[in-house]
Write an enzyme that holds these catalytic residues in place. Structure first.
Site, PDB file in Angstrom:
ATOM      1  N   ASP A  49     -91.004 -64.626   9.226  1.00  0.00           N
ATOM      2  CA  ASP A  49     -91.652 -65.873   8.715  1.00  0.00           C
ATOM      3  C   ASP A  49     -90.571 -67.203   9.064  1.00  0.00           C
ATOM      4  O   ASP A  49     -89.394 -67.059   8.851  1.00  0.00           O
ATOM      5  CB  ASP A  49     -91.792 -65.962   7.158  1.00  0.00           C
ATOM      6  CG  ASP A  49     -92.378 -67.185   6.662  1.00  0.00           C
ATOM      7  OD1 ASP A  49     -93.403 -67.536   7.068  1.00  0.00           O
ATOM      8  OD2 ASP A  49     -91.884 -67.976   5.931  1.00  0.00           O
ATOM      9  N   TYR A  54     -87.475 -75.761   8.721  1.00  0.00           N
ATOM     10  CA  TYR A  54     -86.452 -74.921   8.460  1.00  0.00           C
ATOM     11  C   TYR A  54     -85.130 -75.267   9.465  1.00  0.00           C
ATOM     12  O   TYR A  54     -85.275 -75.091  10.753  1.00  0.00           O
ATOM     13  CB  TYR A  54     -86.690 -73.639   8.571  1.00  0.00           C
ATOM     14  CG  TYR A  54     -87.427 -72.951   7.288  1.00  0.00           C
ATOM     15  CD1 TYR A  54     -88.132 -73.787   6.408  1.00  0.00           C
ATOM     16  CD2 TYR A  54     -88.056 -71.835   7.548  1.00  0.00           C
ATOM     17  CE1 TYR A  54     -88.808 -73.256   5.441  1.00  0.00           C
ATOM     18  CE2 TYR A  54     -88.930 -71.249   6.471  1.00  0.00           C
ATOM     19  CZ  TYR A  54     -89.432 -72.121   5.501  1.00  0.00           C
ATOM     20  OH  TYR A  54     -90.221 -71.466   4.481  1.00  0.00           O
ATOM     21  N   SER A 150    -100.058 -73.103   2.001  1.00  0.00           N
ATOM     22  CA  SER A 150     -98.876 -72.695   1.220  1.00  0.00           C
ATOM     23  C   SER A 150     -98.892 -73.405   0.102  1.00  0.00           C
ATOM     24  O   SER A 150     -98.713 -74.722   0.250  1.00  0.00           O
ATOM     25  CB  SER A 150     -97.708 -72.627   2.005  1.00  0.00           C
ATOM     26  OG  SER A 150     -96.597 -72.301   1.234  1.00  0.00           O
ATOM     27  N   GLN A 176     -99.462 -68.651   1.019  1.00  0.00           N
ATOM     28  CA  GLN A 176     -98.118 -68.291   0.804  1.00  0.00           C
ATOM     29  C   GLN A 176     -97.443 -68.913  -0.355  1.00  0.00           C
ATOM     30  O   GLN A 176     -96.961 -70.009  -0.361  1.00  0.00           O
ATOM     31  CB  GLN A 176     -97.380 -68.616   2.017  1.00  0.00           C
ATOM     32  CG  GLN A 176     -95.961 -68.165   1.830  1.00  0.00           C
ATOM     33  CD  GLN A 176     -94.994 -68.249   3.168  1.00  0.00           C
ATOM     34  OE1 GLN A 176     -93.927 -68.770   3.270  1.00  0.00           O
ATOM     35  NE2 GLN A 176     -95.581 -68.058   4.327  1.00  0.00           N
ATOM     36  N   SER A 206     -89.587 -65.995  -2.194  1.00  0.00           N
ATOM     37  CA  SER A 206     -88.516 -66.139  -3.192  1.00  0.00           C
ATOM     38  C   SER A 206     -88.609 -64.789  -4.191  1.00  0.00           C
ATOM     39  O   SER A 206     -88.624 -65.104  -5.401  1.00  0.00           O
ATOM     40  CB  SER A 206     -88.281 -67.511  -4.028  1.00  0.00           C
ATOM     41  OG  SER A 206     -87.610 -68.227  -3.151  1.00  0.00           O
ATOM     42  N   PRO A 207     -88.630 -63.578  -3.589  1.00  0.00           N
ATOM     43  CA  PRO A 207     -89.032 -62.715  -4.636  1.00  0.00           C
ATOM     44  C   PRO A 207     -87.662 -62.373  -5.524  1.00  0.00           C
ATOM     45  O   PRO A 207     -87.762 -61.922  -6.647  1.00  0.00           O
ATOM     46  CB  PRO A 207     -89.109 -61.450  -3.706  1.00  0.00           C
ATOM     47  CG  PRO A 207     -88.305 -61.667  -2.364  1.00  0.00           C
ATOM     48  CD  PRO A 207     -88.815 -63.353  -2.341  1.00  0.00           C
ATOM     49  N   THR A 281     -78.782 -63.051   3.832  1.00  0.00           N
ATOM     50  CA  THR A 281     -77.672 -63.567   4.815  1.00  0.00           C
ATOM     51  C   THR A 281     -76.950 -62.310   5.351  1.00  0.00           C
ATOM     52  O   THR A 281     -76.165 -62.885   6.321  1.00  0.00           O
ATOM     53  CB  THR A 281     -76.659 -64.520   3.975  1.00  0.00           C
ATOM     54  OG1 THR A 281     -76.089 -63.820   2.793  1.00  0.00           O
ATOM     55  CG2 THR A 281     -77.406 -66.008   3.762  1.00  0.00           C
TER      56      THR A 281
END
Ligand code: NDP
Length: 312
Positions: A49, A54, A150, A176, A206-207, A281
Site C-alpha cells: 500500500d 507519503y 478511504s 480503507q 493502523s492495526p 520499520t
C-alpha cells in the site's frame, strides 16, 4: 497466508498487506525497504500500500525500485490520491487532480497501472459526479483496476455507488478505514449495510494504533519509536490506552503470543476485513506480526469476550 477476495470483487489480496506510511523515505531508506518488502513477499504478502502524499512521493519512488524484483502479476499495488502538493490543483478529487495525480504516482512507482486506486479522503468541494466519472475514466484507460475510498462516511460511500449506478460507471469496490482494538465503529457499525448491499471490501490501517498495541509504550516512549519522532500522533487519551494495553498484554501472555500478534489476529477475525495493512520499520517486526495468522485460531468466543470486557 490466505488470499481473500476484495469484497465481491474478483481480485485476491493476502489477508495481511504491508504499507509505507511514515516509514518509507522518512524512517527507512532503500536498503531497508528492500529487506522489508522481500521479507513480506517471501512470507506470502502480495499487497503493498502507498499514497501520493507519503514522504511527498518518496515512498512511491522507493517502492517502485523494489517492485522490479518481482513479477507484476504476483503483486497487488495500491496508491491513494488527495494530497499531491501545494498548488491550487494539486489536492482533492477533481478530475484534474485525480488524473494528474494518478499519472504522477505511476511514474514514481514505475508501473503501468495500480491494482487499487483510493480517493484518500472525501472532497466536499468537488461534485461526486465529477469524481465518479474521473475514476471510471482511469479504470477504462487501464491506469487502475479497482477504485475505492478511504475514510469516507457510509453516506458519502453510498452516494458514490448511487452516482456510479446512475451514470453506468464502474462502481467503487473497497474502502480503507482505520481499524484496531481502540477504533472500531466504522467497520463494526457504520459500514455494515454497505457490506451487505454492495459487497464492499476493506483494506484496514493502523492495526497496532501506530505501535501502541505492541506494548512498546507501556514503560514510556522509546527514543527510536514512531511516537518519539512523530509526537503529533500521540493520542490525547494516551495514558488511558496504556492502561488497557497493559491488561491486553496479560491476556496475550496467557495465550502464549505477543500483544502485536493478538491485536492483529483480532483484526483478521472480522469477516468484513479483506486485508489488514501492517506498518513496520524492521524485518523482525514484520515477522512477529505475520505470526498473528497462527493466533487467529486462539480467538475463541471466551477470548473475544475477555477482550471486550477489557475495552469496555
Ligand atoms: P501500525 O498501527 O501497525 O503501526 C506500525 C508501526 O508500529 C511501525 O512502523 C513500528 O513503528 C511499530 N511496530 C510495528 N510492529 C511492531 C512490533 N512488532 N513491535 C514493536 N513495534 C512495532 O500501522 P500503520 O499506522 O503504519 O498503518 C499501516 C499502513 O496503513 C500504513 O503503512 C499505510 O499504508 C496505511 N495507512 C493508511 C491510512 C489512510 O488514511 N488510508 C492512514 C494511515 C496508514 P516504530 O518502529 O517506528 O516504532
Amino acid at each position: 497466508m490466505q488470499y481473500k477476495q476484495l469484497g465481491k470483487a474478483g481480485i485476491r489480496l493476502s489477508e495481511i498487506g504491508y504499507g509505507s506510511w511514515i516509514t518509507f523515505g522518512k524512517q527507512i531508506g532503500l536498503q531497508e525497504v528492500k529487506a522489508l518488502m522481500h521479507t513480506a513477499f517471501d512470507r506470502g504478502i502480495n499487497f503493498f500500500d502507498n499514497a501520493e502524499s507519503y514522504a511527498h512521493g518518496e515512498a512511491e519512488i522507493l517502492m517502485g525500485r523494489i517492485i522490479k524484483d518481482f513479477r507484476r502479476e504476483d503483486l497487488v499495488i495500491s496508491t491513494k490520491i488527495f494530497w499531491g502538493g501545494n498548488g491550487p490543483n494539486d489536492t482533492g478529487l477533481s478530475r484534474k487532480h485525480l488524473i494528474e495525480g494518478t499519472k504522477n504516482s505511476l511514474r514514481r512507482l514505475q508501473i503501468e497501472y495500480v491494482d487499487l486506486l483510493f480517493c484518500h479522503r472525501p472532497d466536499l468541494h468537488t461534485p461526486i459526479e465529477e469524481t465518479v466519472l474521473a475514476m471510471d475514466y482511469l479504470i477504462r484507460q487501464g491506469l487502475a483496476l479497482y477504485w475505492g475510498t478511504s475514510e469516507w462516511s457510509a453516506k458519502q460511500i453510498e452516494a458514490a455507488y448511487d452516482m456510479a449506478d446512475e451514470l453506468h460507471c464502474i462502481k467503487p469496490s473497497m474502502e480503507q478505514p482505520k481499524y484496531n482494538l481502540f477504533f472500531r465503529d466504522h467497520l463494526e457499525k457504520e459500514y455494515l449495510n454497505l457490506f451487505e448491499k454492495y459487497g464492499m471490501g476493506t483494506t484496514t490501517w493502523s492495526p497496532l494504533a501506530s505501535g501502541i498495541l505492541s506494548g512498546k509504550y507501556n514503560q514510556g516512549i522509546p527514543s527510536d519509536s514512531r511516537l518519539a519522532k512523530e509526537a503529533w500522533l500521540l493520542p490525547d487519551n494516551f495514558m488511558r490506552l496504556i492502561e488497557k494495553t497493559k491488561q491486553l498484554q496479560q491476556l496475550a501472555e496467557a495465550l502464549d503470543c505477543t500483544l502485536s500478534q493478538l491485536s492483529i489476529a483480532w483484526c483478521l477475525h472480522n469477516p468484513h476485513v479483506s486485508s489488514v495493512i501492517l506498518g513496520a520499520t524492521k524485518p523482525e517486526q514484520l515477522l512477529e506480526n505475520i505470526g498473528a495468522i497462527a493466533v487467529k485460531a486462539k480467538l475463541t468466543s471466551d477470548v473475544m469476550k475477555k477482550i471486550n470486557d477489557i475495552l469496555k
